[in-house]
Design an enzyme around this catalytic site. Structure first.
Site, PDB file in Angstrom:
ATOM      1  N   TYR A 166      -3.013  -1.466  10.087  1.00  0.00           N
ATOM      2  CA  TYR A 166      -2.594  -1.639   8.679  1.00  0.00           C
ATOM      3  C   TYR A 166      -1.521  -1.309   8.198  1.00  0.00           C
ATOM      4  O   TYR A 166      -0.860  -2.006   7.513  1.00  0.00           O
ATOM      5  CB  TYR A 166      -3.789  -0.916   8.141  1.00  0.00           C
ATOM      6  CG  TYR A 166      -4.088  -1.222   6.780  1.00  0.00           C
ATOM      7  CD1 TYR A 166      -4.558  -2.174   6.144  1.00  0.00           C
ATOM      8  CD2 TYR A 166      -3.733  -0.151   5.684  1.00  0.00           C
ATOM      9  CE1 TYR A 166      -4.826  -2.449   4.821  1.00  0.00           C
ATOM     10  CE2 TYR A 166      -3.878  -0.116   4.299  1.00  0.00           C
ATOM     11  CZ  TYR A 166      -4.495  -1.552   3.789  1.00  0.00           C
ATOM     12  OH  TYR A 166      -4.451  -1.585   2.569  1.00  0.00           O
ATOM     13  N   SER A 189       1.046  -1.081   0.024  1.00  0.00           N
ATOM     14  CA  SER A 189      -0.092  -0.014  -0.013  1.00  0.00           C
ATOM     15  C   SER A 189       0.858   1.117   0.001  1.00  0.00           C
ATOM     16  O   SER A 189       2.279   1.389   0.417  1.00  0.00           O
ATOM     17  CB  SER A 189      -0.817  -0.026   1.152  1.00  0.00           C
ATOM     18  OG  SER A 189      -1.598   1.492   1.434  1.00  0.00           O
TER      19      SER A 189
HETATM   20  N1  LIG Z   1      -8.767  -0.570  -1.905  1.00  0.00           N
HETATM   21  C1  LIG Z   1      -7.604   0.327  -1.701  1.00  0.00           C
HETATM   22  O1  LIG Z   1      -7.640   1.504  -1.574  1.00  0.00           O
HETATM   23  C2  LIG Z   1      -6.334  -0.388  -1.225  1.00  0.00           C
HETATM   24  C3  LIG Z   1      -5.027   0.487  -1.175  1.00  0.00           C
HETATM   25  C4  LIG Z   1      -3.892  -0.217  -0.850  1.00  0.00           C
HETATM   26  C5  LIG Z   1      -3.906  -1.488  -0.742  1.00  0.00           C
HETATM   27  N2  LIG Z   1      -4.994  -2.496  -0.634  1.00  0.00           N
HETATM   28  C6  LIG Z   1      -5.054  -3.825  -0.583  1.00  0.00           C
HETATM   29  O2  LIG Z   1      -5.363  -4.408  -1.901  1.00  0.00           O
HETATM   30  C7  LIG Z   1      -5.875  -5.621  -1.248  1.00  0.00           C
HETATM   31  C8  LIG Z   1      -7.380  -5.967  -1.919  1.00  0.00           C
HETATM   32  O3  LIG Z   1      -7.963  -5.117  -1.200  1.00  0.00           O
HETATM   33  P1  LIG Z   1      -9.453  -4.594  -1.774  1.00  0.00           P
HETATM   34  O4  LIG Z   1      -9.528  -3.100  -1.837  1.00  0.00           O
HETATM   35  O5  LIG Z   1      -9.568  -5.313  -3.271  1.00  0.00           O
HETATM   36  O6  LIG Z   1     -10.384  -4.994  -0.838  1.00  0.00           O
HETATM   37  P2  LIG Z   1     -11.602  -6.045  -1.145  1.00  0.00           P
HETATM   38  O7  LIG Z   1     -12.177  -5.984   0.132  1.00  0.00           O
HETATM   39  O8  LIG Z   1     -12.611  -5.584  -2.021  1.00  0.00           O
HETATM   40  O9  LIG Z   1     -11.176  -7.252  -1.131  1.00  0.00           O
HETATM   41  C9  LIG Z   1     -10.506  -7.985  -0.310  1.00  0.00           C
HETATM   42  C10 LIG Z   1     -10.755  -9.571   0.084  1.00  0.00           C
HETATM   43  O10 LIG Z   1      -9.991 -10.172   0.723  1.00  0.00           O
HETATM   44  C11 LIG Z   1     -10.786 -11.170   1.198  1.00  0.00           C
HETATM   45  N3  LIG Z   1     -10.397 -11.521   2.645  1.00  0.00           N
HETATM   46  C12 LIG Z   1     -10.207 -10.916   3.625  1.00  0.00           C
HETATM   47  N4  LIG Z   1     -10.009 -11.797   4.751  1.00  0.00           N
HETATM   48  C13 LIG Z   1      -9.873 -12.832   4.082  1.00  0.00           C
HETATM   49  C14 LIG Z   1      -9.475 -14.249   4.730  1.00  0.00           C
HETATM   50  N5  LIG Z   1      -9.017 -14.287   6.098  1.00  0.00           N
HETATM   51  N6  LIG Z   1      -9.433 -15.379   3.932  1.00  0.00           N
HETATM   52  C15 LIG Z   1      -9.764 -15.223   2.686  1.00  0.00           C
HETATM   53  N7  LIG Z   1     -10.163 -13.951   1.914  1.00  0.00           N
HETATM   54  C16 LIG Z   1     -10.071 -13.008   2.836  1.00  0.00           C
HETATM   55  C17 LIG Z   1     -12.429 -10.480   1.360  1.00  0.00           C
HETATM   56  O11 LIG Z   1     -13.287 -11.429   1.483  1.00  0.00           O
HETATM   57  C18 LIG Z   1     -12.219  -9.977   0.178  1.00  0.00           C
HETATM   58  O12 LIG Z   1     -13.097 -10.297  -0.653  1.00  0.00           O
HETATM   59  C19 LIG Z   1      -5.780  -5.908   0.309  1.00  0.00           C
HETATM   60  O13 LIG Z   1      -4.420  -6.486   0.608  1.00  0.00           O
HETATM   61  C20 LIG Z   1      -5.882  -4.236   0.684  1.00  0.00           C
HETATM   62  O14 LIG Z   1      -4.893  -4.118   1.726  1.00  0.00           O
HETATM   63  C21 LIG Z   1      -6.144  -1.885  -1.055  1.00  0.00           C
END
Ligand SMILES: NC(=O)c1ccc[n+]([C@@H]2O[C@H](COP(=O)([O-])OP(=O)(O)OC[C@H]3O[C@@H](n4cnc5c(N)ncnc54)[C@H](O)[C@@H]3O)[C@@H](O)[C@H]2O)c1
Length: 237
Positions: free
Chosen positions: A140, A127
């Site tokens: 986080y 991130s």
């Molecule tokens: N959206 C943002 O702005 C952003 C920014 C930086 C980093 N990220 C990172 O990107 C990645 C994806 O996030 P996103 O934004 O697509 O979120 P999201 O919530 O849409 O997707 C995350 C997925 O991970 C799954 N998950 C969570 N815990 C789990 C577990 N214990 N076992 C299996 N699956 C699990 C959830 O069910 C969900 O479907 C994450 O690592 C997040 O930290 C997101």
């Protein structure tokens, strides 16, 4: 014309939603056979990546389904604001378990299969929070700094086997993870839109396309790096 990932086998966690879903779709569009995992959604295996022993099982299932493993994208992640005062141990441990420990275990358990691949690829999800801090994001932020650091050491250890490991560092992306905050606090959305040089929030596909590039032969000499995909947010002070 054959896709650039034709013949490759990929394992993507967090593939039921957001960035993981877009990544699974993009890798498949490029020709990869993708084994998808999440707690929910339309995936090949519904599983909690923090469950003991599950990561070895997931690797075995992907290898059994597709005859090998070339690409690993541990994308499952969790985030929520928790002030430091009163921050309970369980939530801190949960964030670290999903965002860090499960990623470590999945990589570790995939090493034997990735070593068999002529072009093993690991793309972890960090991130922009691995560069700066923010109030309410102690757990986080710690987990994302740690993932970047872990990825660098993984790259050093697996480089001799031709395996690359890079950390994709998204900025503010519109996904189910961020949507509740952007909806509840429109000023939060505006802040991130203005912070990005490109003047908008990212879409999951903006991130997935770069992940697919890092998994391709074109990225064969890139490893141990963190890459911001943030619309230029980190370039602004
Ligand atoms: N959206 C943002 O702005 C952003 C920014 C930086 C980093 N990220 C990172 O990107 C990645 C994806 O996030 P996103 O934004 O697509 O979120 P999201 O919530 O849409 O997707 C995350 C997925 O991970 C799954 N998950 C969570 N815990 C789990 C577990 N214990 N076992 C299996 N699956 C699990 C959830 O069910 C969900 O479907 C994450 O690592 C997040 O930290 C997101």
């Amino acid at each position: 014309m054959a896709g650039r990932l034709e013949g490759r086998s990929a394992l993507v966690t967090g593939a039921g939603s957001g960035i993981g879903l877009a990544t699974a779709r993009r890798l498949a569009a490029d020709g990869a056979r993708v084994f998808t995992v999440d707690l929910k959604g339309e995936v090949d295996r519904l599983a909690d990546v923090t469950a003991p022993g599950i990561n070895a099982e997931l690797v075995a299932a992907a290898v059994a389904r597709h005859g090998g493993l070339d690409i690993l994208v541990p994308c499952a992640g969790v985030s929520a604001f928790h002030p430091l005062e009163g921050h309970d141990d369980d939530y801190f441990d949960h964030v670290m378990a999903v965002n860090l420990t499960a990623v470590f275990r999945l990589i570790r358990d995939a090493v034997p299969a990735l070593k068999q691949s002529p072009q093993g690829r690991i793309v972890t999800i960090g991130s922009t929070m691995a560069r700066f801090g923010d109030a309410g994001l102690v757990a986080y932020g710690a987990s994302k700094h740690a993932v970047l650091g872990m990825t660098r050491s993984v790259a050093c250890e697996l480089g001799p086997f031709g395996i690359t490991a890079n950390c994709l560092q998204p900025g503010a992306i519109e996904t189910p993870m961020t949507e509740p905050a952007f909806t509840a606090m429109p000023e939060f959305r505006t802040y991130f839109e203005k912070k990005a040089a490109l003047g908008r929030l990212g879409q999951p596909e903006d991130v997935a396309d770069v992940i697919a590039f890092l998994c391709s032969d074109d990225a064969r000499f890139m490893t141990g790096q963190g890459f911001f995909v943030d619309g230029g947010a980190m370039t602004r002070q």
